[in-house]
Design a protein around this motif. Sequence first.
Motif, PDB file in Angstrom:
ATOM      1  N   LEU A   1       0.841  -1.215   0.000  1.00  0.00           N
ATOM      2  CA  LEU A   1       0.000   0.000   0.000  1.00  0.00           C
ATOM      3  C   LEU A   1       0.867   1.252   0.000  1.00  0.00           C
ATOM      4  CD1 LEU A   1      -2.899  -0.982   2.426  1.00  0.00           C
ATOM      5  CD2 LEU A   1      -3.179  -0.199   0.063  1.00  0.00           C
ATOM      6  N   ARG A   2       1.928   1.192   0.767  1.00  0.00           N
ATOM      7  CA  ARG A   2       2.863   2.315   0.847  1.00  0.00           C
ATOM      8  C   ARG A   2       3.435   2.608  -0.546  1.00  0.00           C
ATOM      9  NH1 ARG A   2       7.958   2.963   0.496  1.00  0.00           N
ATOM     10  NH2 ARG A   2       8.976   4.641   1.615  1.00  0.00           N
TER      11      ARG A   2
ATOM     12  N   SER B   1      -7.168   1.429  -5.069  1.00  0.00           N
ATOM     13  CA  SER B   1      -7.375   1.410  -3.617  1.00  0.00           C
ATOM     14  C   SER B   1      -7.910   2.751  -3.125  1.00  0.00           C
ATOM     15  CB  SER B   1      -6.034   1.108  -2.927  1.00  0.00           C
ATOM     16  OG  SER B   1      -6.175   1.125  -1.526  1.00  0.00           O
ATOM     17  N   LEU B   2      -8.543   2.710  -1.973  1.00  0.00           N
ATOM     18  CA  LEU B   2      -8.886   3.929  -1.235  1.00  0.00           C
ATOM     19  C   LEU B   2      -9.003   3.550   0.234  1.00  0.00           C
ATOM     20  CD1 LEU B   2     -12.193   3.624  -0.606  1.00  0.00           C
ATOM     21  CD2 LEU B   2     -12.391   4.501  -2.915  1.00  0.00           C
TER      22      LEU B   2
ATOM     23  N   ILE C   1       3.729  10.992   1.113  1.00  0.00           N
ATOM     24  CA  ILE C   1       2.465  10.239   1.055  1.00  0.00           C
ATOM     25  C   ILE C   1       2.725   8.800   1.511  1.00  0.00           C
ATOM     26  CG2 ILE C   1       0.748   9.236  -0.533  1.00  0.00           C
ATOM     27  CD1 ILE C   1       0.164  12.161  -0.120  1.00  0.00           C
ATOM     28  N   ALA C   2       3.839   8.231   1.039  1.00  0.00           N
ATOM     29  CA  ALA C   2       4.171   6.850   1.410  1.00  0.00           C
ATOM     30  C   ALA C   2       4.287   6.718   2.933  1.00  0.00           C
ATOM     31  CB  ALA C   2       5.456   6.427   0.720  1.00  0.00           C
ATOM     32  N   ALA C   3       4.909   7.725   3.565  1.00  0.00           N
ATOM     33  CA  ALA C   3       5.078   7.672   5.025  1.00  0.00           C
ATOM     34  C   ALA C   3       3.722   7.746   5.727  1.00  0.00           C
ATOM     35  CB  ALA C   3       5.977   8.820   5.476  1.00  0.00           C
ATOM     36  N   TRP C   4       2.837   8.595   5.212  1.00  0.00           N
ATOM     37  CA  TRP C   4       1.488   8.722   5.799  1.00  0.00           C
ATOM     38  C   TRP C   4       0.733   7.382   5.688  1.00  0.00           C
ATOM     39  CZ3 TRP C   4      -3.093  10.540   2.486  1.00  0.00           C
ATOM     40  CH2 TRP C   4      -4.271  10.547   3.233  1.00  0.00           C
TER      41      TRP C   4
ATOM     42  N   GLY D   1       2.551   5.894  -2.922  1.00  0.00           N
ATOM     43  CA  GLY D   1       3.689   6.781  -3.218  1.00  0.00           C
ATOM     44  C   GLY D   1       3.832   6.973  -4.722  1.00  0.00           C
ATOM     45  N   ARG D   2       3.576   5.918  -5.486  1.00  0.00           N
ATOM     46  CA  ARG D   2       3.678   6.018  -6.955  1.00  0.00           C
ATOM     47  C   ARG D   2       2.487   6.748  -7.560  1.00  0.00           C
ATOM     48  NH1 ARG D   2       2.920   1.954  -9.724  1.00  0.00           N
ATOM     49  NH2 ARG D   2       2.382   0.384  -8.168  1.00  0.00           N
ATOM     50  N   MET D   3       1.295   6.516  -7.002  1.00  0.00           N
ATOM     51  CA  MET D   3       0.077   7.105  -7.576  1.00  0.00           C
ATOM     52  C   MET D   3      -0.053   8.595  -7.253  1.00  0.00           C
ATOM     53  SD  MET D   3      -1.629   4.865  -9.266  1.00  0.00           S
ATOM     54  CE  MET D   3      -0.130   4.098  -9.768  1.00  0.00           C
ATOM     55  N   HIS D   4       0.283   8.970  -6.019  1.00  0.00           N
ATOM     56  CA  HIS D   4       0.117  10.373  -5.597  1.00  0.00           C
ATOM     57  C   HIS D   4       1.503  11.027  -5.604  1.00  0.00           C
ATOM     58  CE1 HIS D   4      -4.004   9.406  -4.442  1.00  0.00           C
ATOM     59  NE2 HIS D   4      -3.514   8.310  -3.898  1.00  0.00           N
TER      60      HIS D   4
END
Length: 451
Positions: free
Chosen positions: A29-30, A82-83, A48-51, A34-37
Motif C-alpha cells: 500500500l505504501r 485502492s482507497l 504520502i508513502a510515510a502517511w 507513493g507512486r500514484m500520488h
Amino acid sequence: MKENKKEIIEDLGDGLILRRSNILDVETLRDFNGRMHVNSGGEFSESIAAWIKDLASGNHPTFKPKDFTIVEDTRTGKIVSSLNLIHQKWSFEGIEFGVGRIEAVATEADYRRRGLVRKQMDLAHQWSEDRGDKIQAITGIPWYYRQFGYEMTVNLGGGRRGFLPDIPILKKDQDEPYVVRQPTKKEIPLIKDLSEYTAKRHTLSCKRDVEMWSYEIFGRNKNSAVRFNTRVIEDSDGKFVGYILHNFKLSGMSLNIFEYEIIDGLSWLDVTPSVLRYLEKTGKDYAKKESTKKLKKEMKSFNLQLGEDHPVYFILQNKAPQINTPYAWYLRLPDIVGFLNHISPVLEERLAKSYVVGHSGELKLNFFKSGVILHFDKGKIKAEAWDKPDFEDAHVNFPDLSFLKILFGHRDYEELNTAYADLYCDSNHMHARPLLEALFIRKPSNFMAIE
Ligand SMILES: CC(C)(COP(=O)(O)OP(=O)(O)OC[C@H]1O[C@@H](n2cnc3c(N)ncnc32)[C@H](O)[C@@H]1OP(=O)(O)O)[C@@H](O)C(=O)NCCC(=O)NCCS
C-alpha cells in the motif's frame, strides 16, 4: 476474521478481486500510494508513502489496518486500485456525529475508467453507514466526487499571506512578551480544550481527543505528508496562552500556518507580534537546513491558512495582503432528514434567538427528487421526509445538492439565489424566507480533519 487473512468481498471478473486490506499489505500500500500520488516534481512521494505506512500499520488511533479497500489483480498479485476510510467525529455547533473520511483514492493507469473507484466508493459508503456515520467527506480533485453523491460545501484551506518586512521588530531593550516553544505531554489537554472552545467560531469542526492530539504531536512519521508542528505559546510567567500549528518545512518561500488560537480574555494584538517573530525565525532556520549547494532556500512570507475569516486577519489588516480563496470539502449526507433531527437543538436555539421566535407551522423544502417538511410547534422543530415533492406546493426550492451549502453555513440564501435561478423561496409563502434565514446562517468553517 484473522487480521492477516485476505477478506475477499467480490470477484470482479477478469482476474480482479475486491478485498479488504490487512496488516500484510503495509509495504505494498505504501509503494502503490507513493507512486500514484506523486510529488510536485512528478516523482514517488515519500511523504504520502510515510502517511500511508502510518495508517496501514495500525498505530493511528482511529484507523485499523483493515480500513483500506483494495482491488487486486490475482494474475500478478498487485494492488491496482485502492482507497481508505478514516473514522472521526465532527461537530455541528457542539452536536457530535460520526464521519467517514475517504482518502488515498487511486487506480493504476492501465486499469482506469473501468469503474474500480466507483465500486470501492460504494463499499466505503456501506462501511461508513454501517458504523453509524452520518456524513462521508473527501478532499479531492475537482468535480470527480460529485458523481458519487457529494457536494462541495465546506471551506477547505484559504487564508492570507503576509511578508517578512511587515513583521514588527522587537525593540532593543524589550524582552519578547510571549514565547513559542515545543509542547510537553502535560500541555496536550490544554491544547485540546482550547481547540474545542475556539471551534465555536465555525459551523463544523473536527473533534480530537487527548489520544489523537498526542498522536498528532508525537506519533506520526517525521516525513508524513500530514504531520505538522504544534507549538505552545506562553506568557512571561510561563503560563499557557495558546498554540499554533505550522508546517515542518518551507513550501516554496513560505511557512504555512494551519491553526493559531489564544485563550479568551487576551488581546490578539498583544500576542501576534511575538508569534510572527517566531515564525520568521523558524522559517529562516528551515531555509538554512533545507538549502543545498545547488539550491539556496529563502523564507519570504508567512501563509496563514486559517480559512475565510480569523481574528488575526482583523489584527493584521493590510500586513497580510494576499488573499487566497478557499477550496472546498466534498460532503455526502445520505440521510438529510435524520441529520436535521440530530441537529434540531441548534436549529431550535437559532429560531429562539430570531425574529420568528416560537413559530408554529411548516416549511416545505423541495429538492425535486426528494424533499423535507420541517414541522414547527411553538419553537420545537421536527423534520420529516417529503416523498413526492412538487415545486408548485413547495415553500423553497433547492436544485441538486444545493441545500447542503446553506445547511453547512457555506453560503447564504442571497448568494445561492444569485447562483441558481431555480433556487428560490416562493413569494406566495411569506413565512418561507424569514424561517429559512433564521435557521440557516452563513458561518464558514475552517478545520483540520483527522487524516
Ligand atoms: C481519478 C482516478 C482515481 C479515477 O479512477 P478510476 O478507477 O478510473 O475511476 P472509475 O472508473 O471508477 O470512475 C468512475 C466514473 O468516473 C469517470 N472518470 C474516471 N476518471 C475521471 C476523471 N479524471 N474525471 C472525470 N471523470 C472520470 C469514469 O469514466 C466513471 O464514469 P461512469 O461511472 O459514468 O462510467 C484515477 O484516474 C487516478 O488514480 N488518478 C490519479 C490519482 C488521483 O488523482 N486520485 C484522486 C485523488 S483525490
